[in-house]
Design a protein around this motif. Sequence first.
Motif, mmCIF file in Angstrom:
data_model
loop_
_atom_site.group_PDB
_atom_site.id
_atom_site.type_symbol
_atom_site.label_atom_id
_atom_site.label_comp_id
_atom_site.label_asym_id
_atom_site.label_seq_id
_atom_site.Cartn_x
_atom_site.Cartn_y
_atom_site.Cartn_z
ATOM 1 N N PRO A 1 -14.048 -7.873 -3.098
ATOM 2 C CA PRO A 1 -13.099 -6.757 -2.961
ATOM 3 C C PRO A 1 -13.653 -5.402 -3.380
ATOM 4 O O PRO A 1 -13.511 -4.427 -2.645
ATOM 5 N N GLY B 1 -5.793 0.494 -2.487
ATOM 6 C CA GLY B 1 -6.627 -0.677 -2.238
ATOM 7 C C GLY B 1 -6.993 -1.455 -3.489
ATOM 8 O O GLY B 1 -6.788 -2.670 -3.547
ATOM 9 N N PRO B 2 -7.531 -0.795 -4.514
ATOM 10 C CA PRO B 2 -7.989 -1.564 -5.681
ATOM 11 C C PRO B 2 -6.853 -2.290 -6.401
ATOM 12 O O PRO B 2 -7.034 -3.411 -6.854
ATOM 13 N N GLN B 3 -5.680 -1.649 -6.489
ATOM 14 C CA GLN B 3 -4.565 -2.296 -7.188
ATOM 15 C C GLN B 3 -4.096 -3.525 -6.420
ATOM 16 O O GLN B 3 -3.737 -4.546 -7.017
ATOM 17 N N ILE B 4 -4.107 -3.435 -5.088
ATOM 18 C CA ILE B 4 -3.681 -4.576 -4.277
ATOM 19 C C ILE B 4 -4.695 -5.712 -4.377
ATOM 20 O O ILE B 4 -4.333 -6.876 -4.552
ATOM 21 N N ALA C 1 -4.805 -6.157 3.785
ATOM 22 C CA ALA C 1 -3.711 -5.199 3.561
ATOM 23 C C ALA C 1 -4.242 -3.912 2.953
ATOM 24 O O ALA C 1 -3.839 -2.807 3.342
ATOM 25 N N ALA C 2 -5.151 -4.059 1.996
ATOM 26 C CA ALA C 2 -5.720 -2.878 1.351
ATOM 27 C C ALA C 2 -6.479 -2.042 2.381
ATOM 28 O O ALA C 2 -6.319 -0.817 2.446
ATOM 29 N N ALA D 1 -4.926 -9.946 1.100
ATOM 30 C CA ALA D 1 -4.802 -8.750 0.259
ATOM 31 C C ALA D 1 -5.850 -7.721 0.652
ATOM 32 O O ALA D 1 -5.558 -6.526 0.748
ATOM 33 N N GLY E 1 -4.134 -0.282 4.787
ATOM 34 C CA GLY E 1 -3.552 0.907 4.162
ATOM 35 C C GLY E 1 -4.514 2.081 4.188
ATOM 36 O O GLY E 1 -4.133 3.211 4.510
ATOM 37 N N LEU E 2 -5.762 1.818 3.843
ATOM 38 C CA LEU E 2 -6.760 2.888 3.837
ATOM 39 C C LEU E 2 -6.996 3.409 5.251
ATOM 40 O O LEU E 2 -7.156 4.614 5.468
ATOM 41 N N TYR F 1 -11.756 -0.343 -11.217
ATOM 42 C CA TYR F 1 -11.394 0.528 -10.096
ATOM 43 C C TYR F 1 -9.878 0.732 -10.082
ATOM 44 O O TYR F 1 -9.373 1.830 -9.859
ATOM 45 N N ALA F 2 -9.131 -0.355 -10.348
ATOM 46 C CA ALA F 2 -7.669 -0.279 -10.306
ATOM 47 C C ALA F 2 -7.136 0.640 -11.402
ATOM 48 O O ALA F 2 -6.026 1.147 -11.309
ATOM 49 N N ARG G 1 -4.189 5.624 6.177
ATOM 50 C CA ARG G 1 -4.367 6.889 5.465
ATOM 51 C C ARG G 1 -5.353 7.791 6.198
ATOM 52 O O ARG G 1 -5.169 9.013 6.267
ATOM 53 N N PRO H 1 -5.526 -16.221 -0.961
ATOM 54 C CA PRO H 1 -4.815 -15.042 -0.459
ATOM 55 C C PRO H 1 -5.636 -13.764 -0.552
ATOM 56 O O PRO H 1 -5.162 -12.709 -0.162
ATOM 57 N N ALA H 2 -6.884 -13.871 -1.087
ATOM 58 C CA ALA H 2 -7.689 -12.657 -1.245
ATOM 59 C C ALA H 2 -7.934 -12.003 0.114
ATOM 60 O O ALA H 2 -7.950 -10.781 0.233
ATOM 61 N N LEU I 1 -14.111 -2.308 -0.781
ATOM 62 C CA LEU I 1 -13.316 -1.086 -0.906
ATOM 63 C C LEU I 1 -14.205 0.137 -1.118
ATOM 64 O O LEU I 1 -13.987 1.193 -0.527
ATOM 65 N N PHE J 1 0.835 -1.208 0.000
ATOM 66 C CA PHE J 1 0.000 0.000 0.000
ATOM 67 C C PHE J 1 0.871 1.260 0.000
ATOM 68 O O PHE J 1 1.765 1.411 0.823
ATOM 69 N N VAL K 1 -13.238 -4.658 -9.816
ATOM 70 C CA VAL K 1 -11.965 -4.186 -9.305
ATOM 71 C C VAL K 1 -10.981 -3.896 -10.442
ATOM 72 O O VAL K 1 -10.072 -3.079 -10.300
ATOM 73 N N ILE K 2 -11.181 -4.531 -11.599
ATOM 74 C CA ILE K 2 -10.343 -4.226 -12.770
ATOM 75 C C ILE K 2 -10.495 -2.752 -13.140
ATOM 76 O O ILE K 2 -9.522 -2.027 -13.342
ATOM 77 N N ALA L 1 -4.051 -9.451 -6.008
ATOM 78 C CA ALA L 1 -4.374 -10.690 -5.289
ATOM 79 C C ALA L 1 -5.275 -11.575 -6.133
ATOM 80 O O ALA L 1 -5.088 -12.788 -6.204
ATOM 81 N N LEU M 1 -6.693 -6.228 -6.842
ATOM 82 C CA LEU M 1 -6.603 -6.772 -8.205
ATOM 83 C C LEU M 1 -5.420 -7.730 -8.320
ATOM 84 O O LEU M 1 -5.541 -8.829 -8.873
#
Lengths: 391, 391
Positions: free
Chosen positions: B284, A158-161, B197-198, B194, B201-202, B355-356, B205, B190-191, B288, A38, B352-353, A165, A163
């Motif tokens: 996801p 968040g979205p890139q992480i 983690a996402a 992830a 991070g948020l 969004y990323a 922030r 692992p989703a 998010l 992140f 999520v594609i 995963a 994705l």
Amino acid sequence: MGSGLPRYECLALADALKWLDACPHAVGSEPVPLEQAFGRVLHAPLAFAADRPDRDLALADGYLVRAEDTLGASSYNPLRLALVPEGTVLRAGCACACHAGQTVPPGANAVLPPEAGEVAGGALDVCDVVARGAGIGRKGQGARCGDMAVPAGRRLGGPQIALAASMGLTDLSVWRRPAVAVVLAGAKPPATEALGAALAGLIARDGGKARQGAATVGALAAAAPADLVLLVGRSGRGGDDDAGDAVAAAGGRLDHHGVALAPGGSVGLGWLGSAPLLLLPGDPISALVSYEVLAGRLLRRLAGRAADWPYPVRRRALSRKIVSPVGLSEWVPVTCDGTEAAPLALAPADGVIGYARADGYLIVPAGLEGHSAEEIVDVVMLGEASSQERE
Amino acid sequence: MGSGLPRYECLALADALKWLDACPHAVGSEPVPLEQAFGRVLHAPLAFAADRPDRDLALADGYLVRAEDTLGASSYNPLRLALVPEGTVLRAGCACACHAGQTVPPGANAVLPPEAGEVAGGALDVCDVVARGAGIGRKGQGARCGDMAVPAGRRLGGPQIALAASMGLTDLSVWRRPAVAVVLAGAKPPATEALGAALAGLIARDGGKARQGAATVGALAAAAPADLVLLVGRSGRGGDDDAGDAVAAAGGRLDHHGVALAPGGSVGLGWLGSAPLLLLPGDPISALVSYEVLAGRLLRRLAGRAADWPYPVRRRALSRKIVSPVGLSEWVPVTCDGTEAAPLALAPADGVIGYARADGYLIVPAGLEGHSAEEIVDVVMLGEASSQERE
């Protein structure tokens, strides 16, 4: 304002920025686990290694059917289909209960919503028409194998992480955090610690990792290896201003000493080994301003980020005129009220009072004698105010 | 877009925001050393405990004089003053060498620059006129005792930390970081990791501290004490969607389950003990988006920050129309090019594609059927792009 031209060689601010922008930036990449990615910056573009989805799949719970078998169905005219087990080819006149995410078998081309069908014995009474393709995600519909998923240089959120995963990745290649050696040679405790903390915070904001050495110019030689060296304090021309000598003694060199910037006129630009080295003034406001205007810009680029201000820049009308000597780029803190910016008078030798109170700042270009009242200027908006306004 | 109205109670987004904004926020303050204060939020206003400067002082190296003694002096007509030692009352006809920061003795009222005087024996030949007050910082000129130094609620950056150090402070009282218990009950590894983690991070922030428990709804009871609880996953109405039951089993309650927001319709709002609890969907993109639209807003307020989006909001012209059902607040990612925003089509069940890849997002208000092409909309600008544009 205009507390005096620097007494050094007067490298124009524009030329100092050119020097910074010409520094090579090759800190390279490192892998990080997704859980730690992140906020990091992606080093190489990320591409899809397979179609998304990788097969036709049901997007919702319901019944897999051939759409043409539902033509004419209504609650007044239910059509009966034979229910067959999951995983077999769907022939005409047949249906199959399904859940979201299930692979679509050959023959099926739509998902009938649960409320449009009624199970009666081993059969399904279809009460509504469904269109071909409804409720089905086609192979490659989201993305094709090889398509760009995330471009290089993107700050990972968040979205890139999420994705990454979902692509089965467990780590990503990101820009390494530049190591910034900070040698505080000027102020005395506790001002030294506070300045070190303030700089460490700014360095982290700009994507670097601060490493603070002993607070003497003699510690400079021990600062290497680093990706960037900041020698803070003793940068002036007074009797105890030995920062320039310390650079030479440590085997480094200064390309320039003195920039036509106020505050911050005694900045030096040079090298310690292959690492860029910046001499920053030791008094807090000059140190912070020259970090913001010069060092931060270089660090952000070293960290793979955009070099520009890390704060939004907005056009504002000045509420009062600013007088500034020609030849000097003068940094002026302002308070903002709506679309108006009021320059703050900096207390002589105590400018940090005004800076701490500022909503933003501007730089009067060297070629101007200042700005007139009501002139529209670019203001770098500090702090959270930047994220709250709408314009 | 418009992938379906949520199948739950449909609390309007505006009412969900009202619920969030009505949550009490009393996480309180904690002291932090100056070295760790960067980025924290000041809890109580900081006032000057003394005048700045606390005495009249010389602002530059030179000679302390009585300005009236220099009247008429020039290089053609140098005036001779007697040099007296530092620290004595300065009588008429006398001068005293000084350095910046030195206390101004009674009698002196100006600093003569070094180049305007020449020492000859025990005397000083003055070659230029100096104005009364020149080179002197008057007691209280920068700030008066009791004046506000930094207002409460200010995010602490470099200048505020340097200022506090110059006031002799070694720590500051800041808002405590809200502890956010995250229980991931939905996705599979692992989703899960992830998504955790996402979200972590948020949460960082937004000023919080994530604490991730075991990834089952059963872990909910162990989530307390926390300032905010996020139960992620199993929030829907399917057979294995037991998040609502888990809240009750842990002794909590839901005030609402289901918000007219897409994605994110299965969000729940409630309490676990005295801590607000949010049920977030497990997939996801819904997790998010509902974090961004709902949970983040509450967390920022709990952390003493502005509740608004932590990104700039800009007005952009839509390049294509957006169709959205009335009654639903629809979140739409966009790419931006100049002043234009292009809505991204979200791949069904794979949003999520999009969004990323997004530069920002907008929310179509519940009362509208969408937006027409070229309509001007508010776009929340993600990532670094926000800090680079000038407008």
